[in-house]
Design a protein around this motif. Structure first.
Motif, PDB file in Angstrom:
ATOM      1  N   TRP A  70      -6.084 -18.939  -5.649  1.00 51.28           N
ATOM      2  CA  TRP A  70      -6.600 -18.982  -4.249  1.00 51.28           C
ATOM      3  C   TRP A  70      -6.832 -17.566  -3.556  1.00 51.28           C
ATOM      4  O   TRP A  70      -7.767 -17.394  -2.980  1.00 51.28           O
ATOM      5  N   ARG A  71      -5.742 -16.466  -3.899  1.00 48.99           N
ATOM      6  CA  ARG A  71      -6.168 -15.438  -3.389  1.00 48.99           C
ATOM      7  C   ARG A  71      -7.440 -14.737  -3.952  1.00 48.99           C
ATOM      8  O   ARG A  71      -8.176 -14.183  -3.081  1.00 48.99           O
ATOM      9  N   LEU A  72      -7.548 -15.011  -5.278  1.00 42.20           N
ATOM     10  CA  LEU A  72      -8.781 -14.310  -5.857  1.00 42.20           C
ATOM     11  C   LEU A  72      -9.939 -15.007  -5.453  1.00 42.20           C
ATOM     12  O   LEU A  72     -11.065 -14.371  -4.782  1.00 42.20           O
ATOM     13  N   LEU A  73      -9.960 -16.245  -5.022  1.00 40.73           N
ATOM     14  CA  LEU A  73     -11.181 -16.960  -4.677  1.00 40.73           C
ATOM     15  C   LEU A  73     -11.501 -16.459  -3.051  1.00 40.73           C
ATOM     16  O   LEU A  73     -12.859 -16.053  -2.792  1.00 40.73           O
ATOM     17  N   ALA A  74     -10.301 -16.312  -2.298  1.00 38.91           N
ATOM     18  CA  ALA A  74     -10.450 -15.820  -0.946  1.00 38.91           C
ATOM     19  C   ALA A  74     -11.192 -14.434  -0.765  1.00 38.91           C
ATOM     20  O   ALA A  74     -12.040 -14.157   0.033  1.00 38.91           O
ATOM     21  N   ARG A  75     -10.503 -13.598  -1.710  1.00 39.37           N
ATOM     22  CA  ARG A  75     -10.953 -12.341  -1.790  1.00 39.37           C
ATOM     23  C   ARG A  75     -12.599 -11.870  -2.341  1.00 39.37           C
ATOM     24  O   ARG A  75     -13.152 -11.028  -1.797  1.00 39.37           O
ATOM     25  N   LEU A  76     -12.837 -13.013  -3.355  1.00 34.95           N
ATOM     26  CA  LEU A  76     -14.193 -12.760  -3.521  1.00 34.95           C
ATOM     27  C   LEU A  76     -15.127 -13.182  -2.570  1.00 34.95           C
ATOM     28  O   LEU A  76     -16.392 -12.693  -2.441  1.00 34.95           O
ATOM     29  N   PHE A  77     -14.933 -14.122  -1.627  1.00 31.71           N
ATOM     30  CA  PHE A  77     -15.849 -14.832  -0.903  1.00 31.71           C
ATOM     31  C   PHE A  77     -15.658 -14.263   0.666  1.00 31.71           C
ATOM     32  O   PHE A  77     -16.480 -14.394   1.386  1.00 31.71           O
ATOM     33  N   ASP A  78     -14.422 -13.600   0.649  1.00 30.33           N
ATOM     34  CA  ASP A  78     -13.977 -12.767   1.962  1.00 30.33           C
ATOM     35  C   ASP A  78     -13.135 -11.692   1.900  1.00 30.33           C
ATOM     36  O   ASP A  78     -12.074 -11.939   1.614  1.00 30.33           O
ATOM     37  N   PRO A  79     -13.776 -10.539   1.885  1.00 35.76           N
ATOM     38  CA  PRO A  79     -13.193  -9.254   1.601  1.00 35.76           C
ATOM     39  C   PRO A  79     -11.893  -8.974   2.484  1.00 35.76           C
ATOM     40  O   PRO A  79     -11.016  -8.143   1.941  1.00 35.76           O
ATOM     41  N   GLU A  80     -11.933  -9.820   3.800  1.00 38.75           N
ATOM     42  CA  GLU A  80     -10.801  -9.570   4.506  1.00 38.75           C
ATOM     43  C   GLU A  80      -9.557 -10.368   3.797  1.00 38.75           C
ATOM     44  O   GLU A  80      -9.479 -11.257   3.473  1.00 38.75           O
ATOM     45  N   GLU A  81      -8.385  -9.396   4.260  1.00 39.41           N
ATOM     46  CA  GLU A  81      -7.165  -9.772   3.638  1.00 39.41           C
ATOM     47  C   GLU A  81      -6.632 -11.347   4.482  1.00 39.41           C
ATOM     48  O   GLU A  81      -6.864 -11.157   5.413  1.00 39.41           O
ATOM     49  N   GLN A  82      -6.049 -12.058   3.968  1.00 39.91           N
ATOM     50  CA  GLN A  82      -5.513 -13.221   4.283  1.00 39.91           C
ATOM     51  C   GLN A  82      -3.941 -13.011   4.076  1.00 39.91           C
ATOM     52  O   GLN A  82      -3.444 -13.225   3.121  1.00 39.91           O
ATOM     53  N   ALA A  83      -3.330 -12.777   5.331  1.00 38.88           N
ATOM     54  CA  ALA A  83      -1.953 -11.996   5.247  1.00 38.88           C
ATOM     55  C   ALA A  83      -0.956 -13.196   4.437  1.00 38.88           C
ATOM     56  O   ALA A  83      -0.133 -12.638   3.481  1.00 38.88           O
ATOM     57  N   GLY A  84      -1.177 -14.650   4.660  1.00 35.37           N
ATOM     58  CA  GLY A  84      -0.257 -15.569   3.905  1.00 35.37           C
ATOM     59  C   GLY A  84      -0.287 -15.463   2.615  1.00 35.37           C
ATOM     60  O   GLY A  84       0.375 -15.397   1.714  1.00 35.37           O
ATOM     61  N   LEU A  85      -1.670 -15.423   1.942  1.00 35.44           N
ATOM     62  CA  LEU A  85      -2.047 -15.455   0.610  1.00 35.44           C
ATOM     63  C   LEU A  85      -1.718 -13.925  -0.185  1.00 35.44           C
ATOM     64  O   LEU A  85      -1.154 -13.881  -0.906  1.00 35.44           O
ATOM     65  N   GLU A  86      -1.721 -13.120   0.638  1.00 32.15           N
ATOM     66  CA  GLU A  86      -1.242 -11.627   0.168  1.00 32.15           C
ATOM     67  C   GLU A  86       0.202 -11.474   0.182  1.00 32.15           C
ATOM     68  O   GLU A  86       0.655 -10.892  -0.929  1.00 32.15           O
ATOM     69  N   SER A  87       0.978 -11.758   0.941  1.00 31.50           N
ATOM     70  CA  SER A  87       2.374 -11.752   0.871  1.00 31.50           C
ATOM     71  C   SER A  87       3.007 -12.598  -0.033  1.00 31.50           C
ATOM     72  O   SER A  87       3.570 -12.400  -0.988  1.00 31.50           O
ATOM     73  N   ALA A  88       2.241 -13.802  -0.271  1.00 28.10           N
ATOM     74  CA  ALA A  88       2.848 -14.855  -1.260  1.00 28.10           C
ATOM     75  C   ALA A  88       2.349 -14.370  -2.930  1.00 28.10           C
ATOM     76  O   ALA A  88       3.193 -14.620  -3.681  1.00 28.10           O
ATOM     77  N   SER A  89       1.195 -13.986  -2.811  1.00 27.52           N
ATOM     78  CA  SER A  89       0.908 -13.265  -4.072  1.00 27.52           C
ATOM     79  C   SER A  89       1.578 -12.228  -4.585  1.00 27.52           C
ATOM     80  O   SER A  89       1.885 -11.773  -5.827  1.00 27.52           O
ATOM     81  N   LEU A  90       2.056 -11.321  -3.610  1.00 29.43           N
ATOM     82  CA  LEU A  90       2.826 -10.298  -3.702  1.00 29.43           C
ATOM     83  C   LEU A  90       4.191 -10.373  -4.375  1.00 29.43           C
ATOM     84  O   LEU A  90       4.971 -10.140  -5.383  1.00 29.43           O
ATOM     85  N   ALA A  91       4.679 -11.328  -3.901  1.00 31.35           N
ATOM     86  CA  ALA A  91       6.124 -12.005  -4.135  1.00 31.35           C
ATOM     87  C   ALA A  91       5.971 -12.580  -5.592  1.00 31.35           C
ATOM     88  O   ALA A  91       6.889 -12.406  -6.576  1.00 31.35           O
ATOM     89  N   VAL A  92       4.749 -13.301  -5.963  1.00 24.75           N
ATOM     90  CA  VAL A  92       4.619 -13.951  -7.178  1.00 24.75           C
ATOM     91  C   VAL A  92       4.731 -12.723  -8.359  1.00 24.75           C
ATOM     92  O   VAL A  92       5.448 -12.892  -9.399  1.00 24.75           O
TER      93      VAL A  92
END
Length: 466
Positions: free
Chosen positions: A16-38
């Motif tokens: 989901w983070r990959l798709l969000a970044r590809l279609f909108d370069p702006e960070e989405q804090a929730g996805l970024e923090s969750a991905s970092l934890a993973v």
């Protein structure tokens, strides 16, 4: 991220983070923090989530990851087979469950690595591009090609075929070429070429060569010298690849009227043994040879003439570059007389430089329209013996409302005995559009348009010349 979170959810977070970044370069804090934890939970470096960090940099710091990127996106032949086939015992059941857990964990790790390489290649932003950014993208694209099972540069250059990626990234080669072309267009190329240090960071590619050929009249001094150096490097690289495809070409049939040379390299060992079997002594377990047999190597050769006509309008630049280099390679074969003509609204005979593709490219002028009859008027006098002549015509065949005159000239030449090969494109994309009016008539004539990988053209020429 808590250990209790299922691996399937972890993998979904990363994608989901990959798709969000590809279609909108702006960070989405929730996805970024969750991905970092993973990423941290599974023991991968957090730099995987930094779009500004190249795959090269990550591998340099963590060399053990290089092997994981290789073949990362090539489907596993055993992936569809359920782990464990014998469920008769509790032990087998437990083993099956453990293996399934490991597989899901591996998929999470794979999702993190796939996301990294896809994001670096397909999220290129907007605005001006520096030489360093282009170089980094080319490197990351190379890692993506490695992940797909290809050699770096192979898909972008059209020198290979896109492996079976399970439908994940169909038609990747053309997309990579389009992205690279866009990056080159966004780069201040003249300023980069004027700086030897920046120019040295450029990696020659078809997109870059096209820009250099279009802009060469506006370059001078150091910038022009650097442009020529890049063009020559690209020509040499492509020539090396094409030469390996052509070098096995032999011209002419064996001439058995000429006695074979009695040298060791021509010795026909199998025939020698077979012909002397009657001399075998069972008692001594020895074969007495009273005659040696040698292979015939002399060939009947008839000089073949290869005439290559290249449309140098802007839409045909990749085909023009490839075929110019290919013509020079065939010109180096014995008994092959190669002539090269380039045209748009005018035609120019480049035959004096056919052995120097670098010089040919510097003399071409991209752009303009198509006036095929002008090129045909220059090519026709070069046909001395039709049955020993092949005419390769590279174009999209969109003429200045003069389709009929060009086709009539081609039809006449073909019926005279000339081997006519129409070529629409010689890249891996196959995207080159060919005038359907010509396509249908060439098919009816029995000379269908070649389009696609340059291997097809090499095969056609080798068939004619052998």
């Amino acid at each position: 991220m808590p250990e209790s979170v299922p691996d399937d959810n972890r993998r979904q977070v990363l994608y989901w983070r990959l798709l969000a970044r590809l279609f909108d370069p702006e960070e989405q804090a929730g996805l970024e923090s969750a991905s970092l934890a993973v990423v941290e939970d599974i023991g991968l470096p957090p730099a995987l989530l930094d779009p500004q960090t190249s795959v090269d940099s990550i591998v340099q710091r963590h060399p053990e990851l290089a092997a994981e990127f290789d073949g990362l996106m090539v489907p596993d032949a055993d992936a569809d087979q359920a782990p464990g086939t014998d469920t008769d015992t509790d032990t087998d059941t437990e083993a099956t469950v453990d293996e399934s857990v490991r597989d899901r964990a591996a998929e999470v790790r794979r999702a993190a690595l796939v996301s990294k390489v896809l994001l670096n290649v397909f999220s290129t932003g907007s605005g001006a591009v520096s030489a360093g950014q282009l170089s980094r993208w080319q490197s990351d694209a190379g890692w993506l090609e490695r992940a797909l099972g290809s050699r770096p540069g192979e898909l972008r250059a059209g020198r290979g075929t896109t492996p079976d990626t399970g439908g994940l990234v169909p038609g990747l080669g053309p997309e990579l070429g389009a992205i690279e072309a866009d990056l080159v267009r966004r780069m201040h190329l003249r300023e980069v070429l004027a700086d030897p240090e920046l120019a040295a960071r450029l990696t020659p590619s078809m997109s870059l060569i096209e820009q250099l050929l279009r802009d060469k009249s506006n370059l001078s001094g150091v910038a022009l010298a650097n442009a020529k150096s890049l063009i020559r490097r690209f020509v040499d690289e492509v020539a090396e690849v094409l030469r390996t495809q052509v070098e096995k070409t032999t011209v002419g049939a064996l001439d058995r009227s000429v006695p074979p040379k009695r040298v060791y390299r021509n010795l026909d060992l199998d025939r020698t043994i077979w012909k002397n079997l009657t001399n075998y002594s069972p008692e001594e377990e020895r074969l007495y040879v009273d005659r040696l047999y040698y292979r015939h190597t002399a060939r009947r050769t008839t000089p073949q003439r290869l005439i290559v006509v290249v449309d140098q309008s802007g839409s045909m630049v990749d085909s023009m570059v490839n075929c110019t280099i290919l013509a020079s390679i065939f010109a180096g074969l014995p008994k092959v007389d190669v002539h090269l003509i380039a045209y748009d609204t005018r035609a120019i005979d480049l035959t004096p430089w056919v052995n120097e593709p670098f010089e040919v490219l510097l003399r071409t002028k991209l752009g303009g329209g198509n006036d095929g009859p002008v090129a045909m008027a220059m090519a026709r006098p070069k046909i001395a013996e039709p049955k020993n002549t092949v005419l390769v015509w590279i174009s999209d065949f969109y003429e200045f409302d003069r389709s009929q005159p060009l086709f009539e000239g081609i039809e006449e030449v073909h019926r005279s005995g000339v081997k006519f090969i129409p070529v629409g494109s010689v890249t891996s994309s196959g995207r080159q559009e060919v005038n359907p009016w010509f396509r249908e008539r060439f098919k009816t004539l029995g000379t269908p348009v070649i389009s696609g990988h340059i291997d097809k053209l090499v095969h056609e020429l080798k068939t004619f010349l052998t």
